[in-house]
Enzyme design. Structure first.
Site, PDB file in Angstrom:
ATOM      1  N   ASP A 175     -34.359  25.033-106.126  1.00  0.00           N
ATOM      2  CA  ASP A 175     -33.627  24.423-107.239  1.00  0.00           C
ATOM      3  C   ASP A 175     -32.296  25.135-107.493  1.00  0.00           C
ATOM      4  O   ASP A 175     -31.970  26.124-106.828  1.00  0.00           O
ATOM      5  CB  ASP A 175     -34.484  24.398-108.527  1.00  0.00           C
ATOM      6  CG  ASP A 175     -35.191  25.731-108.799  1.00  0.00           C
ATOM      7  OD1 ASP A 175     -34.789  26.743-108.202  1.00  0.00           O
ATOM      8  OD2 ASP A 175     -36.132  25.751-109.601  1.00  0.00           O
ATOM      9  N   HIS A 212     -43.631  24.837-115.737  1.00  0.00           N
ATOM     10  CA  HIS A 212     -42.847  24.105-114.740  1.00  0.00           C
ATOM     11  C   HIS A 212     -42.951  24.725-113.346  1.00  0.00           C
ATOM     12  O   HIS A 212     -43.251  25.909-113.193  1.00  0.00           O
ATOM     13  CB  HIS A 212     -41.380  23.915-115.175  1.00  0.00           C
ATOM     14  CG  HIS A 212     -40.523  25.139-115.161  1.00  0.00           C
ATOM     15  ND1 HIS A 212     -39.324  25.205-115.850  1.00  0.00           N
ATOM     16  CD2 HIS A 212     -40.646  26.340-114.541  1.00  0.00           C
ATOM     17  CE1 HIS A 212     -38.765  26.387-115.644  1.00  0.00           C
ATOM     18  NE2 HIS A 212     -39.550  27.096-114.851  1.00  0.00           N
ATOM     19  N   ASN A 227     -43.396  27.261-119.524  1.00  0.00           N
ATOM     20  CA  ASN A 227     -43.887  25.947-119.961  1.00  0.00           C
ATOM     21  C   ASN A 227     -44.695  25.282-118.848  1.00  0.00           C
ATOM     22  O   ASN A 227     -44.998  24.098-118.920  1.00  0.00           O
ATOM     23  CB  ASN A 227     -42.706  25.051-120.367  1.00  0.00           C
ATOM     24  CG  ASN A 227     -41.745  24.819-119.210  1.00  0.00           C
ATOM     25  OD1 ASN A 227     -41.926  25.358-118.108  1.00  0.00           O
ATOM     26  ND2 ASN A 227     -40.715  24.022-119.443  1.00  0.00           N
ATOM     27  N   GLU A 269     -40.219  19.835-114.949  1.00  0.00           N
ATOM     28  CA  GLU A 269     -40.652  20.195-116.290  1.00  0.00           C
ATOM     29  C   GLU A 269     -41.914  19.409-116.674  1.00  0.00           C
ATOM     30  O   GLU A 269     -42.271  18.446-115.982  1.00  0.00           O
ATOM     31  CB  GLU A 269     -39.514  19.880-117.282  1.00  0.00           C
ATOM     32  CG  GLU A 269     -38.187  20.587-116.980  1.00  0.00           C
ATOM     33  CD  GLU A 269     -38.199  22.074-117.358  1.00  0.00           C
ATOM     34  OE1 GLU A 269     -39.247  22.730-117.317  1.00  0.00           O
ATOM     35  OE2 GLU A 269     -37.115  22.587-117.697  1.00  0.00           O
TER      36      GLU A 269
HETATM   37  C1  F6R Z   1     -36.640  29.340-110.014  1.00  0.00           C
HETATM   38  C2  F6R Z   1     -37.699  28.381-110.354  1.00  0.00           C
HETATM   39  C3  F6R Z   1     -38.436  28.518-111.644  1.00  0.00           C
HETATM   40  C4  F6R Z   1     -39.140  29.862-111.765  1.00  0.00           C
HETATM   41  C5  F6R Z   1     -39.966  29.974-113.039  1.00  0.00           C
HETATM   42  C6  F6R Z   1     -40.534  31.373-113.218  1.00  0.00           C
HETATM   43  O1  F6R Z   1     -36.064  29.011-108.773  1.00  0.00           O
HETATM   44  O2  F6R Z   1     -37.944  27.496-109.615  1.00  0.00           O
HETATM   45  O3  F6R Z   1     -39.347  27.468-111.744  1.00  0.00           O
HETATM   46  O4  F6R Z   1     -39.987  30.023-110.648  1.00  0.00           O
HETATM   47  O5  F6R Z   1     -39.188  29.662-114.156  1.00  0.00           O
HETATM   48  O6  F6R Z   1     -39.495  32.279-113.331  1.00  0.00           O
HETATM   49  P1  F6R Z   1     -39.735  33.859-113.267  1.00  0.00           P
HETATM   50  O7  F6R Z   1     -40.297  34.140-111.906  1.00  0.00           O
HETATM   51  O8  F6R Z   1     -38.393  34.502-113.454  1.00  0.00           O
HETATM   52  O9  F6R Z   1     -40.703  34.189-114.344  1.00  0.00           O
END
Ligand code: F6R
Length: 246
Positions: free
Chosen positions: A67, A138, A136, A143
């Site tokens: 992403d 995701h 959340n 989302e």
């Molecule tokens: C980032 C992504 C997000 C993260 C998620 C957890 O490329 O795809 O979905 O994997 O928000 O983030 P961290 O690992 O920083 O807790």
């Protein structure tokens, strides 16, 4: 789905790095899809160390970003582009033709997503998709409520993501939209490796693994993937029922 609980983030990351390494060794032309963020960071650093130590030839591996924040420059240290370049592409000297990133400034974002879909199709699909778990629930920027059948698309980021995403940035940054691979890519991936660590993830991990399997908590969908492995540390597992803790 296989769920493994590790004593520490370090052990979890070492195991994840080994899984990525094994994928590359068994298929030197692997297509890896990479999340960014705190969860996979150490795994990537350990992977780099091992590739260098073992003098592994990874010339045929392709790297696909999961992403990107829309409107955030690649030179901004909070961008996914910057993270992957710093933690993987530069230390591993990956050729640009093997790197597939979203252009956060694409004039036509829909077209940019279609381009990503086409690149993945042309490469033969994702072999290993490494994902984190948002607070959340995701996956990527899919989302809560995201479609299970959608490929790459522009996502409106929910308020949790907009706020918590600030942790990657040195100054307050507008984070309203992202481009992301879709849940259809997630289900199509030959294997999914999901990583989560830390006490702050314990509640969403409980939801994802002990609640219903639903796109309301996208991470719960990992239970429906036919070849998925979830690696969490003891802190992230701390709200799970005892039976799953050994
Ligand atoms: C980032 C992504 C997000 C993260 C998620 C957890 O490329 O795809 O979905 O994997 O928000 O983030 P961290 O690992 O920083 O807790």
């Amino acid at each position: 789905m296989k769920l493994s609980i590790f004593d520490s983030y370090e052990n979890l990351s070492a195991f994840a790095a080994e899984q990525i390494l094994n994928t590359i060794k068994s298929k030197p032309q692997s297509i890896l899809c990479l999340a960014t963020g705190d969860s996979p960071k150490l795994s990537y650093q350990l992977l780099v160390q091992e590739v260098i130590k073992q003098k592994l030839n990874i010339d045929r591996v392709h790297f696909v970003a999961l992403d990107e924040w829309m409107g955030v420059s690649p030179s901004n240290s909070g961008s996914c582009h910057y993270f992957l370049t710093e933690n993987l592409f530069t230390p591993l000297q990956i050729k640009s033709e093997n790197i597939h990133l979203f252009d956060a400034f694409a004039q036509d974002a829909k077209k940019e997503c279609e381009k990503m879909n086409e690149a993945i199709r042309a490469l033969g699909g994702i072999d290993l998709m490494i994902v984190g778990v948002g607070m959340n629930g995701h996956i990527g920027f899919n989302e809560p409520g995201a479609s299970e059948t959608e490929y790459a698309h522009v996502a409106e980021l929910d308020s949790t993501t907009q706020q918590l995403g600030q942790k990657y940035f040195s100054q307050r940054t507008a984070l309203t939209k992202g481009m992301t691979l879709g849940l259809a890519h997630f289900f199509d991936a030959w294997k999914v490796l999901m990583l989560a660590n830390g006490k702050k993830k314990s509640s969403i991990i409980k939801n994802a693994f002990e609640g219903g399997i639903s796109t309301k908590v996208p991470a719960s969908l990992v239970r429906k993937h036919n070849n998925s492995e979830v690696l969490i540390d003891r802190d992230a597992a701390s709200e799970l029922a005892d039976a799953t803790k050994s």
